[in-house]
Design a protein around this motif. Structure first.
Motif, short mmCIF file in Angstrom:
data_model
loop_
_atom_site.label_atom_id
_atom_site.label_comp_id
_atom_site.label_asym_id
_atom_site.label_seq_id
_atom_site.Cartn_x
_atom_site.Cartn_y
_atom_site.Cartn_z
N VAL A 144 0.79 -1.23 0.01
CA VAL A 144 -0.08 0.05 -0.12
C VAL A 144 0.72 1.15 0.06
CG1 VAL A 144 -1.56 1.38 1.32
CG2 VAL A 144 -1.92 -1.00 0.85
N VAL A 145 0.57 2.29 -1.01
CA VAL A 145 1.30 3.46 -0.99
C VAL A 145 0.33 4.42 -0.31
CG1 VAL A 145 2.23 5.16 -2.35
CG2 VAL A 145 2.31 2.91 -3.19
N ARG A 146 0.82 5.07 0.82
CA ARG A 146 -0.02 5.82 1.57
C ARG A 146 0.14 7.37 1.41
NH1 ARG A 146 -3.23 2.87 4.55
NH2 ARG A 146 -2.59 0.90 5.26
N ARG A 147 -0.95 8.19 1.30
CA ARG A 147 -0.85 9.62 1.40
C ARG A 147 0.07 10.24 -0.11
NH1 ARG A 147 -4.51 11.19 2.96
NH2 ARG A 147 -5.13 9.15 2.00
N THR A 148 -0.14 9.90 -1.10
CA THR A 148 0.30 10.22 -2.35
C THR A 148 -0.53 11.26 -3.14
OG1 THR A 148 1.63 9.32 -4.20
CG2 THR A 148 -0.44 8.20 -3.60
N ILE A 208 4.27 1.93 1.85
CA ILE A 208 4.98 3.04 1.51
C ILE A 208 4.52 4.34 1.76
CG2 ILE A 208 6.35 3.92 -0.53
CD1 ILE A 208 6.19 1.34 -2.02
N TYR A 209 5.22 5.16 2.69
CA TYR A 209 4.70 6.57 2.99
C TYR A 209 5.19 7.58 2.12
CZ TYR A 209 2.96 4.16 6.88
OH TYR A 209 2.39 3.19 7.93
N ALA A 210 4.40 7.92 1.22
CA ALA A 210 4.79 8.91 0.08
C ALA A 210 4.63 10.40 0.61
CB ALA A 210 3.58 8.96 -1.05
N ARG A 211 4.18 10.96 1.73
CA ARG A 211 4.27 11.72 2.36
C ARG A 211 3.89 13.08 1.42
NH1 ARG A 211 8.11 8.81 4.56
NH2 ARG A 211 7.90 8.83 7.09
N GLY A 212 3.06 12.89 0.58
CA GLY A 212 2.48 13.90 -0.47
C GLY A 212 3.22 13.92 -1.71
N GLY A 213 4.17 12.88 -1.90
CA GLY A 213 4.73 12.93 -3.18
C GLY A 213 3.87 12.46 -4.36
N LEU A 214 4.36 12.65 -5.49
CA LEU A 214 3.60 12.23 -6.53
C LEU A 214 3.85 10.87 -6.90
CD1 LEU A 214 2.05 13.51 -9.21
CD2 LEU A 214 4.14 13.40 -10.33
N ALA A 215 2.87 10.02 -7.27
CA ALA A 215 2.91 8.69 -7.93
C ALA A 215 2.36 8.71 -9.12
CB ALA A 215 2.04 7.62 -6.96
N THR A 216 3.07 8.00 -9.97
CA THR A 216 2.66 7.89 -11.54
C THR A 216 2.96 6.50 -11.88
OG1 THR A 216 4.69 8.56 -12.73
CG2 THR A 216 3.28 10.06 -11.71
N GLU A 217 2.66 6.29 -13.23
CA GLU A 217 3.13 4.95 -14.00
C GLU A 217 4.74 5.10 -13.88
OE1 GLU A 217 -0.53 6.68 -15.72
OE2 GLU A 217 1.27 7.60 -15.50
N SER A 218 5.48 4.04 -13.99
CA SER A 218 6.78 3.87 -14.14
C SER A 218 7.43 4.48 -15.36
CB SER A 218 7.36 2.63 -13.96
OG SER A 218 6.90 1.57 -14.98
N PHE A 219 8.66 4.62 -15.73
CA PHE A 219 9.16 5.41 -16.95
C PHE A 219 9.42 4.24 -17.83
CE2 PHE A 219 10.26 8.26 -13.40
CZ PHE A 219 9.47 9.22 -13.84
N VAL A 220 9.31 4.50 -19.11
CA VAL A 220 9.72 3.63 -20.21
C VAL A 220 10.59 4.20 -21.20
CG1 VAL A 220 8.74 2.40 -22.13
CG2 VAL A 220 7.33 2.66 -19.93
#
Length: 406
Positions: free
Chosen positions: A7-11, A45-57
Motif C-alpha cells: 500500500v502506498v499511503r498519502r500520495t 510506502i509512505y509517500a508524504r504527499g509525493g507524486l505517484a505515477t506510472e513507471s518510466f519507459v
C-alpha cells in the motif's frame, strides 16, 4: 494475513483530485485507489504527499554500447554532431571500431550496470538495441538476451536485433539477423537511410518480422539531408504489409529540414506509427510539436549512455524529459505534462506495452517521487523514493550494488 501486498499511503496523483490518495497492490496489479485504506499490507510506502505515477519507459537505448566511451576517441561524436549532421554516416563508420573488441563477457557487465540504474530511476521497460554485423556478430545480442532473463520482473527488456551497419553494405548481416531472431530477439531493427537500396533494406526487415511474428524498429533519416525520406517509405510499407501499430520509427532528424509534413503525417497516422525522438543526442530533431498536434504519438528515448555518440546518460527518463523541455521549448505546464507522458504512457504505447496506466486492474508498475507535481519532478529529475515493478518493490540496495559492480 495482510489484505494487500503493498500500500502506498498519502500520495498525490496527476490531474485528479487534490486530496491525497492511497494505492493498494495485490497479485501484481493495482487493486484499489482511494483516499484512505484502513487495512494492512505486507509492505507500506509512505509517500508524504509525493507524486505517484506510472513507471518510466525507455523505448530507445543502444544497450550493447553502453559505457564504451573509454574504448574510443571523440571522432565519431565530432562527425555526428558537426556540420549540420551532414557527416552522420561517417560517424557510424567511425563508431564501428569499438566492435572489433566485442565480447559478451564484458558487454554483460556494462548492460547490468545500465539496467540496475534504470531500475533505480524508475525505468521498468526498455527497448534495447544490439548491433548485428560481421564485427559485432551476435555478442551483443547474446549479452542482452542474458540480461533480459536476469532482470525479469525488475526491468522488462525488449531485445532489438539491429543491423547497425546495413545489410547490403555489410555482407553476412542478413544471415546473422535471422540467427539473432531465432535465438530469441524480440524486435527486428533496421537503418535503411544508410543504404543505396533503401527499399530492399526495409523489405527485408518486414519480411523477417513476419517470419518471426515480431515488431519492427527502424532508425530513419538520421542525418542533415532533407532528401532522406525513409520514414515515409517505412510507414507506407507498414500499411502495405498489414503491420500497423507494430512498426516504430526512431530519430527522423532530417524532418527538421523538410519544407512541410503534408505527406509524412497522414502516412504515419495510417500506419499507427509512433516516433521516438532523442533531441539531446544530436543537433537536429523531429518536429515534435507539429507531430503531436496532428495526432501522431511521439515519445522520448535515452538513445545512448557513455558511448561514441553521447558521453552522458543514466537511464534516467526524467532527466531526458528535462533536457527535452529546453531543446524542444516545451516549458508551459501543459507541455510539461506532455513531456511526462512521453516518458511514461506515450513511450509504453510506442513499444506496445499494454495498460501502462495508474488505474485499477492495471499491472503494478509505478514510481513514488519526492516531488509533489510534474513541474518539480522535471526540475529535480531525482531518483524516485520507491519503484514498484510487476507488483514488487525494487530492492534499491541490491540494484545500487549491481550498478557499482563494474
Amino acid at each position: 494475513m495482510p489484505a494487500f501486498d503493498i500500500v502506498v499511503r498519502r500520495t498525490r496523483l496527476r490531474g485528479g483530485s487534490k486530496a491525497l490518495q492511497d494505492i493498494a497492490i495485490a497479485d501484481g496489479r493495482i487493486a484499489a485507489i482511494c483516499e484512505r485504506f484502513d487495512v494492512t499490507a505486507a509492505t507500506e510506502i509512505y509517500a508524504r504527499g509525493g507524486l505517484a505515477t506510472e513507471s518510466f519507459v525507455n523505448p530507445h537505448l543502444h544497450l550493447c554500447k553502453v559505457y564504451t566511451l573509454f574504448m574510443t576517441d571523440d571522432e565519431a561524436a565530432r562527425a555526428y554532431h558537426g556540420a549540420g549532421m551532414r557527416e552522420a554516416l561517417s560517424a557510424i563508420e567511425l563508431a564501428t571500431r569499438v566492435k572489433a573488441k566485442y565480447d559478451e563477457r564484458w558487454i554483460i557487465g556494462n548492460v547490468r550496470r545500465a539496467l540496475a540504474l534504470a531500475s533505480l530511476y524508475g525505468t521498468t521497460h526498455v527497448r534495447a538495441f544490439a548491433d548485428v554485423d560481421g564485427k559485432a556478430k551476435l555478442e551483443g545480442v547474446r549479452a542482452l538476451l542474458r540480461a533480459r532473463d536476469e532482470f525479469k520482473d525488475v526491468v522488462d527488456v525488449q531485445v532489438v536485433a539491429f543491423a547497425q551497419d546495413g545489410l547490403a553494405r555489410e555482407p553476412g548481416a542478413a544471415e546473422l539477423m535471422r540467427e539473432a531472431m531465432a535465438l530469441g530477439a524480440d524486435v527486428v531493427g533496421g537503418i535503411p537511410w544508410i543504404e543505396d537500396d533503401k527499399a530492399s533494406h526495409i523489405d527485408f526487415c518486414f519480411d523477417l518480422a513476419r517470419e518471426f511474428n515480431r515488431d519492427v524498429s527502424m532508425l530513419v533519416d538520421d542525418a542533415g539531408d532533407a532528401g532522406l525520406r525513409t520514414l515515409e517509405a517505412m510507414a507506407a510499407t507498414a500499411v502495405k504489409r498489414g503491420w500497423q501499430g507494430r512498426a516504430l520509427a526512431h530519430h527522423a532528424r532530417a524532418m527538421a529540414l523538410y519544407p512541410d509534413l503534408e505527406k509524412v503525417i497522414p502516412l504515419m497516422r495510417e500506419a499507427r506509427m509512433s516516433l521516438v525522438t532523442d533531441p539531446h543526442t544530436g543537433p537536429l530533431h523531429a518536429r515534435v510539436k507539429e507531430l503531436l498536434a496532428a495526432g501522431v504519438n511521439v515519445c522520448l528515448g535515452q538513445d545512448d549512455i557513455s558511448d561514441s555518440y553521447y558521453p552522458f546518460g543514466r537511464n534516467n527518463m526524467l532527466e531526458v524529459a528535462f533536457l527535452a523541455a529546453h531543446l524542444l521549448w516545451m516549458t508551459t505546464r501543459p507541455e510539461m505534462e506532455t513531456l511526462y507522458d512521453m516518458v511514461t504512457t506515450r513511450a509504453a504505447q510506442a513499444i506496445n506495452i499494454k495498460q501502462h496506466r495508474l488505474e485499477m486492474g492495471a499491472p503494478a508498475n509505478l514510481v513514488v517521487l519526492e516531488a509533489p507535481d510534474v513541474l518539480e519532478a522535471l526540475r529535480e529529475h531525482a531518483a524516485p523514493v520507491a519503484v514498484v515493478s510487476h507488483g514488487k518493490l525494487i530492492d534499491r540496495s541490491k540494484m545500487r550494488n549491481e550498478a557499482a559492480a563494474v
